[in-house]
Design an enzyme around this catalytic site. Sequence first.
Site, PDB file in Angstrom:
ATOM      1  N   CYS A  88       0.814  -1.219   0.000  1.00  0.00           N
ATOM      2  CA  CYS A  88       0.000   0.000   0.000  1.00  0.00           C
ATOM      3  C   CYS A  88       0.843   1.263   0.000  1.00  0.00           C
ATOM      4  O   CYS A  88       0.320   2.366  -0.098  1.00  0.00           O
ATOM      5  CB  CYS A  88      -0.951  -0.006   1.186  1.00  0.00           C
ATOM      6  SG  CYS A  88      -2.104  -1.392   1.106  1.00  0.00           S
ATOM      7  N   HIS A 344      -9.738   3.297  -1.587  1.00  0.00           N
ATOM      8  CA  HIS A 344      -8.379   2.780  -1.493  1.00  0.00           C
ATOM      9  C   HIS A 344      -7.956   1.985  -2.728  1.00  0.00           C
ATOM     10  O   HIS A 344      -7.884   0.765  -2.702  1.00  0.00           O
ATOM     11  CB  HIS A 344      -8.254   1.930  -0.230  1.00  0.00           C
ATOM     12  CG  HIS A 344      -6.868   1.435   0.045  1.00  0.00           C
ATOM     13  ND1 HIS A 344      -5.736   2.070  -0.418  1.00  0.00           N
ATOM     14  CD2 HIS A 344      -6.422   0.355   0.744  1.00  0.00           C
ATOM     15  CE1 HIS A 344      -4.662   1.394  -0.026  1.00  0.00           C
ATOM     16  NE2 HIS A 344      -5.050   0.353   0.676  1.00  0.00           N
TER      17      HIS A 344
END
Lengths: 401, 478
Positions: A88, A344
């Site tokens: 991420c 996200h």
Amino acid sequence: MATGIKDKVAILGMGCSRFGERWMDNAEDLIVEAYSEALEDAGIETSEIGAAWLGTGIDDQHVGKGAIPLATTLRLPYIPVSRVENFCASGTEALRGATYAVASGACDIALAVGVEKLKDTGYGGLPQRGRGTVNDLFWPSLSGPGAFAQLASAYCAKHGVDAGDLKQAMAHISVKSHANGARNPKAHLRKPIDVETVLSAPMVADPLGLYDCCGVSDGAACAIVTTPEIARALGKKDLVTVKALQLAVSSGAEAQHNSWDGSHLVTTRKAAARAYAEAGISKPRDQISLFEVHDCFSITELVTMEDLFISGEGQAVTDVMDGFFDADGSVPCQIDGGLKCFGHPIGASGIRMVYEMYLQILGRAGQRQRSREPVFGMTHNLGGFPHQNVASITIVGREGA
Amino acid sequence: MQTGILAFGGYVPRARLQRQVIAAAHSWFTPALKGLGRGERAMANWNEDSITMAVEAGRDCLGGQGSSGLDAVIMGSTSYPFKDRQNAGVVADALTLGSDLMTLDIGGSQRAGTSALMAALQLGGSALVVSAEKRRTKPGNPLELTTGDAAAAFHVGQGDVVACYLGGASRAVDLVDHFRGENGEFDYTWEERWVRDEGYLKIVPDTVAKALQNAGVTIDQVSTFCFPVPSARIASAVARKVGLAPEALADNLQGSCGEAGASHPLVMLAHTLDNADPGDIILVVGFGQGSDALLFQVTDAIRGQQGKGGITGCLKQGYREENYHKFLAFNQLIEMEQGIRSEVDKNTGLTTLYRNKDMVQGLIGGRCTSCNTKQFPKSNICANPECGRFDSQVPEPFADKSAALNSFTGDGLTFSPNPPHYYGMVQFEGGGRLMSDITDVTPDAELKIGMSMRMVFRVKDYDHQRGFRRYFWIATPA
């Protein structure tokens, strides 16, 4: 002796696509959407870009390997282009590459693009996939929510916090982010919710319910960086510069050595300490104007308040319930809705966060603009699982601050 | 030096499926099953098979991993996970018994358990006999109610035996009471009355007579008769025919476990030894295309090995399972919608597995010879941040260490055949930790930080596409 990145690189332009379930768009469409905005903001032509970085997490779900998808999509004219992946933190890694390239003098203007097209799996949540041939032999069959959910049990045990009180604070975090996301036209989830909705939602991984988990989205974000001198020469006046860019990666101690209690992120603490030193910030609770953290799950946001040294150890529940991190609180966290509601798209998230800080510092955040003039904006990403992960921190701010 | 049983152990999975729910599900079609709808049957978890149950029984028998001096590991079963990959070899590997031994799978008959035990006793050396069964039964067949999943293990050889082997006999008679053909999924069974009259009542008495003669024992000296049929009436008739009172029959565990196929004579023997007295003479019979009969005499040494778990201990640890649907799903008797998440390829690199075999199948980690830090897995550089020494690690077994739970979750998102999927960080006594799957979280066992855990050998993943399954060690509440 390393002097750090502070004020060596300025943001020339940024762009961000609308995040969400972009059923009819390919990753390439999202890249172009973000890039067009950044290019116009920067006021340059593609031919002026000297090098580019592409950050994606799960490339096999969309663009495939390598940097060629970025070069061909944007018709970059045979310049150096690299693809980076660090879970991420992939977007922040792309920005790090571009920023370091400019700081080193290797090129005048560099491009960082983060993208992810996740909604092509046929089911909700992140893609389920192998972890590597050896890891598959002994890792548990774990998911993101299941790995992060464990922070809750360990946090309660360590600080003597009642599980019900923690769940209330986690619910406050999600309600706050939904309220913020509702004011953001590019956000994936734009519906305000109440605490009761969070508490009564179906369980995903105990104690994380549906509303404790962030949106899984398609999206892209983009940054064009250069030196402050070139930025000024190009006519930019109020410069936003990079103050710190730090990364900390687990050494394996959390997963293998009994020195970690499971209630916090070792990496975030290491990266934060280095980032504050690099940016010259000594009292983050007082000096950080607002921040975006990796709120993949509500519990992650809660422990991150302590790991970034904004809240004292064991004090995050109190700060959260006091509204310290609300949009009108002392230090707003996720003023754009965060991963929770902005969404996200893994590779895009790090750059999306910096995009929000950039807009806020320049007073361009529209309906959600922070009234108190922001000076330092901080962003934070966590990739992997609490017991083995990558943490990245970016601090941007007004030039000279 | 006496030859016989040096140690024994057993294992019964914790879930006990209530037979009345099976009978109720089939009452519309086969109302006659109602008569069998009493008591409970042991039901293996989704990640258990005859290899994993044999490993548990073997650990119970040997007192953990890593016994030395064994010449052979012999397994008896008709429900082997692998047709061509030695199942006894996987058991031996999980028990870290080394490579300097013979491994042998015996199957093909409900006598496989007693034949394995007899072969080991005749081998003359020190051998581990394991027997485990997880029979697939067709829904609605009486076997679905009368059978159960279980395992037993015996360390046989010369020395301070707990039960001396007096002698035995075998008879081979190709009476096909049931069979499972080459590609048959289930047993095909013939009429029970014929099997009773021409099978049990004729073949068994002849075999027992021969065994008594070989052992130099008369039938009136026999204190306990382990005869593995579910029907009490048939067992009584056979007992009378061989010259024993029905009271001499050992508990066939029909009420609490069910008949564990080829393993059942051994399961009954292990259970009998749990409660036997020195001097007792035990007759054990296996039946299937003939018969095996073995006679043992219990010694004073038995007292040192009773009350440590075994079949008796496992039987006390059961919990009621009332979901027949779950039983069907665990045994692939219905095709469940498992969702797209379950489609992730579970292919195992056989090179990868072989290279990491000690870690995966033995749960062997490392210990740093410089700082004494224990860690899993073993690595080139010590995990202790204060040490970091290169190439300092020696193998360190973790399977028998007790552990404490540091963090956990019940995950409803990740794919699991038995959701929610539990996992968490377990920290081993003396150092080392593992983010581990957690299994057998029974309805009465609430997970808590700090609670005591133990490791068990289980199927980690099934690769249905290729028919392979990989094993690993998984935590469970102790």
